[in-house]
Scaffold this motif. Structure first.
Motif, PDB file in Angstrom:
ATOM      1  N   GLU A  23       0.838  -1.197   0.000  1.00 11.83           N
ATOM      2  CA  GLU A  23       0.000   0.000   0.000  1.00 11.83           C
ATOM      3  C   GLU A  23       0.878   1.254   0.000  1.00 11.83           C
ATOM      4  O   GLU A  23       0.628   2.210  -0.731  1.00 11.83           O
ATOM      5  N   ALA A  24       1.948   1.251   0.792  1.00 14.39           N
ATOM      6  CA  ALA A  24       2.868   2.394   0.833  1.00 14.39           C
ATOM      7  C   ALA A  24       3.575   2.560  -0.506  1.00 14.39           C
ATOM      8  O   ALA A  24       3.716   3.684  -1.008  1.00 14.39           O
ATOM      9  N   VAL A  25       4.000   1.455  -1.121  1.00 17.27           N
ATOM     10  CA  VAL A  25       4.692   1.514  -2.410  1.00 17.27           C
ATOM     11  C   VAL A  25       3.769   2.079  -3.495  1.00 17.27           C
ATOM     12  O   VAL A  25       4.231   2.766  -4.408  1.00 17.27           O
ATOM     13  N   SER A  26       2.471   1.848  -3.381  1.00 17.97           N
ATOM     14  CA  SER A  26       1.545   2.355  -4.399  1.00 17.97           C
ATOM     15  C   SER A  26       1.545   3.883  -4.466  1.00 17.97           C
ATOM     16  O   SER A  26       1.125   4.464  -5.461  1.00 17.97           O
ATOM     17  N   ARG A  27       2.059   4.534  -3.429  1.00 16.38           N
ATOM     18  CA  ARG A  27       2.124   6.009  -3.419  1.00 16.38           C
ATOM     19  C   ARG A  27       3.474   6.542  -3.892  1.00 16.38           C
ATOM     20  O   ARG A  27       3.686   7.744  -3.932  1.00 16.38           O
ATOM     21  N   PHE A  28       4.387   5.649  -4.246  1.00 18.99           N
ATOM     22  CA  PHE A  28       5.715   6.052  -4.730  1.00 18.99           C
ATOM     23  C   PHE A  28       5.608   6.675  -6.125  1.00 18.99           C
ATOM     24  O   PHE A  28       4.632   6.475  -6.838  1.00 18.99           O
ATOM     25  N   SER A  29       6.651   7.386  -6.501  1.00 19.49           N
ATOM     26  CA  SER A  29       6.730   7.930  -7.860  1.00 19.49           C
ATOM     27  C   SER A  29       6.942   6.774  -8.842  1.00 19.49           C
ATOM     28  O   SER A  29       7.306   5.662  -8.450  1.00 19.49           O
ATOM     29  N   GLU A  85       9.322   6.303 -10.933  1.00 18.63           N
ATOM     30  CA  GLU A  85      10.718   5.852 -10.904  1.00 18.63           C
ATOM     31  C   GLU A  85      10.991   4.984  -9.673  1.00 18.63           C
ATOM     32  O   GLU A  85      11.671   3.960  -9.750  1.00 18.63           O
ATOM     33  N   GLU A  86      10.457   5.382  -8.514  1.00 19.41           N
ATOM     34  CA  GLU A  86      10.639   4.589  -7.300  1.00 19.41           C
ATOM     35  C   GLU A  86       9.954   3.221  -7.429  1.00 19.41           C
ATOM     36  O   GLU A  86      10.498   2.202  -7.004  1.00 19.41           O
ATOM     37  N   LYS A  87       8.770   3.200  -8.056  1.00 23.09           N
ATOM     38  CA  LYS A  87       8.074   1.929  -8.285  1.00 23.09           C
ATOM     39  C   LYS A  87       8.896   1.019  -9.195  1.00 23.09           C
ATOM     40  O   LYS A  87       8.941  -0.196  -8.993  1.00 23.09           O
ATOM     41  N   LYS A  88       9.543   1.610 -10.177  1.00 19.46           N
ATOM     42  CA  LYS A  88      10.371   0.829 -11.103  1.00 19.46           C
ATOM     43  C   LYS A  88      11.521   0.155 -10.343  1.00 19.46           C
ATOM     44  O   LYS A  88      11.843  -1.005 -10.584  1.00 19.46           O
ATOM     45  N   VAL A  89      12.129   0.887  -9.416  1.00 16.92           N
ATOM     46  CA  VAL A  89      13.226   0.341  -8.610  1.00 16.92           C
ATOM     47  C   VAL A  89      12.711  -0.805  -7.730  1.00 16.92           C
ATOM     48  O   VAL A  89      13.331  -1.871  -7.657  1.00 16.92           O
ATOM     49  N   ILE A  90      11.572  -0.597  -7.072  1.00 21.57           N
ATOM     50  CA  ILE A  90      10.994  -1.623  -6.200  1.00 21.57           C
ATOM     51  C   ILE A  90      10.641  -2.860  -7.024  1.00 21.57           C
ATOM     52  O   ILE A  90      10.913  -3.988  -6.612  1.00 21.57           O
ATOM     53  N   LYS A  91      10.047  -2.674  -8.195  1.00 20.80           N
ATOM     54  CA  LYS A  91       9.678  -3.800  -9.054  1.00 20.80           C
ATOM     55  C   LYS A  91      10.921  -4.579  -9.469  1.00 20.80           C
ATOM     56  O   LYS A  91      10.930  -5.813  -9.450  1.00 20.80           O
ATOM     57  N   SER A  92      11.973  -3.876  -9.821  1.00 20.15           N
ATOM     58  CA  SER A  92      13.224  -4.527 -10.209  1.00 20.15           C
ATOM     59  C   SER A  92      13.796  -5.331  -9.045  1.00 20.15           C
ATOM     60  O   SER A  92      14.269  -6.466  -9.219  1.00 20.15           O
ATOM     61  N   LEU A  93      13.751  -4.763  -7.860  1.00 15.78           N
ATOM     62  CA  LEU A  93      14.229  -5.457  -6.664  1.00 15.78           C
ATOM     63  C   LEU A  93      13.404  -6.721  -6.411  1.00 15.78           C
ATOM     64  O   LEU A  93      13.961  -7.798  -6.161  1.00 15.78           O
ATOM     65  N   LEU A  94      12.085  -6.618  -6.488  1.00 15.03           N
ATOM     66  CA  LEU A  94      11.229  -7.776  -6.280  1.00 15.03           C
ATOM     67  C   LEU A  94      11.477  -8.854  -7.334  1.00 15.03           C
ATOM     68  O   LEU A  94      11.562 -10.045  -7.007  1.00 15.03           O
ATOM     69  N   ASP A  95      11.591  -8.457  -8.607  1.00 16.28           N
ATOM     70  CA  ASP A  95      11.881  -9.419  -9.675  1.00 16.28           C
ATOM     71  C   ASP A  95      13.172 -10.172  -9.385  1.00 16.28           C
ATOM     72  O   ASP A  95      13.240 -11.393  -9.526  1.00 16.28           O
ATOM     73  N   SER A  96      14.200  -9.443  -8.964  1.00 15.15           N
ATOM     74  CA  SER A  96      15.489 -10.066  -8.657  1.00 15.15           C
ATOM     75  C   SER A  96      15.377 -11.053  -7.499  1.00 15.15           C
ATOM     76  O   SER A  96      15.922 -12.160  -7.549  1.00 15.15           O
ATOM     77  N   MET A  97      14.666 -10.651  -6.451  1.00 12.15           N
ATOM     78  CA  MET A  97      14.494 -11.535  -5.290  1.00 12.15           C
ATOM     79  C   MET A  97      13.704 -12.789  -5.667  1.00 12.15           C
ATOM     80  O   MET A  97      14.034 -13.898  -5.226  1.00 12.15           O
ATOM     81  N   ILE A  98      12.673 -12.631  -6.470  1.00 12.33           N
ATOM     82  CA  ILE A  98      11.856 -13.777  -6.884  1.00 12.33           C
ATOM     83  C   ILE A  98      12.675 -14.728  -7.747  1.00 12.33           C
ATOM     84  O   ILE A  98      12.636 -15.948  -7.558  1.00 12.33           O
ATOM     85  N   LEU A  99      13.435 -14.188  -8.681  1.00 12.07           N
ATOM     86  CA  LEU A  99      14.281 -15.034  -9.530  1.00 12.07           C
ATOM     87  C   LEU A  99      15.326 -15.780  -8.703  1.00 12.07           C
ATOM     88  O   LEU A  99      15.573 -16.969  -8.916  1.00 12.07           O
TER      89      LEU A  99
END
Length: 137
Positions: A103-109, A111-125
């Motif tokens: 919910e907090a991430v949904s309020r990010f910019s 660019e910030e969401k892109k960084v979080i998504k990249s981090l999550l993708d890396s962790m999942i892989l």
């Protein structure tokens, strides 16, 4: 042993990674509830969807599963999403311990969401690679 092939350029296929959580209220019950919520009879909905009323009754009884085309037509006719028909309320969302963070991430910019998504993708892989290499896949 199968390997999890993921194109590093495209998004991770989470359907292959995240097992669905099952609920008591299945497709048949959700279909019937949405139809009743829209004040439609089985006959009216079957006409809008383009299936015989007996087939719609089988869907609502849980004795038959619709094709993807029929699910799409049901969603359109009911003014709902396919996810609403196929999944329970909390079946596809994050666990309670992550809900507030998402919910907090949904309020990010953007660019910030892109960084979080990249981090999550890396962790999942990383997690999936470890799981497959240990043979527990």
């Amino acid at each position: 042993m199968e390997s999890l092939a993921v194109n590093p350029i495209s998004p991770v296929s989470y359907a292959a990674v995240v097992p669905p959580r099952h609920t008591e209220n299945g497709f048949a019950q959700r279909l019937a509830a949405l139809r009743k919520e829209k004040s439609l009879t089985q006959q009216q909905l079957s006409e809008r969807v383009g299936v015989h009323v007996q087939q719609l009754k089988r869907y609502e009884a849980g004795s038959s599963q619709p094709t993807l085309d029929v699910i799409r037509n049901l969603a359109v006719a009911l003014g709902a999403t396919a996810d609403q028909l196929l999944f329970g309320k909390d079946e596809r969302g994050p666990d309670d311990d992550l809900r507030l963070q998402f919910e907090a991430v949904s309020r990010f910019s953007a660019e910030e969401k892109k960084v979080i998504k990249s981090l999550l993708d890396s962790m999942i892989l990383t997690h999936e690679a470890r799981r497959w290499s240990s043979g527990s896949g």
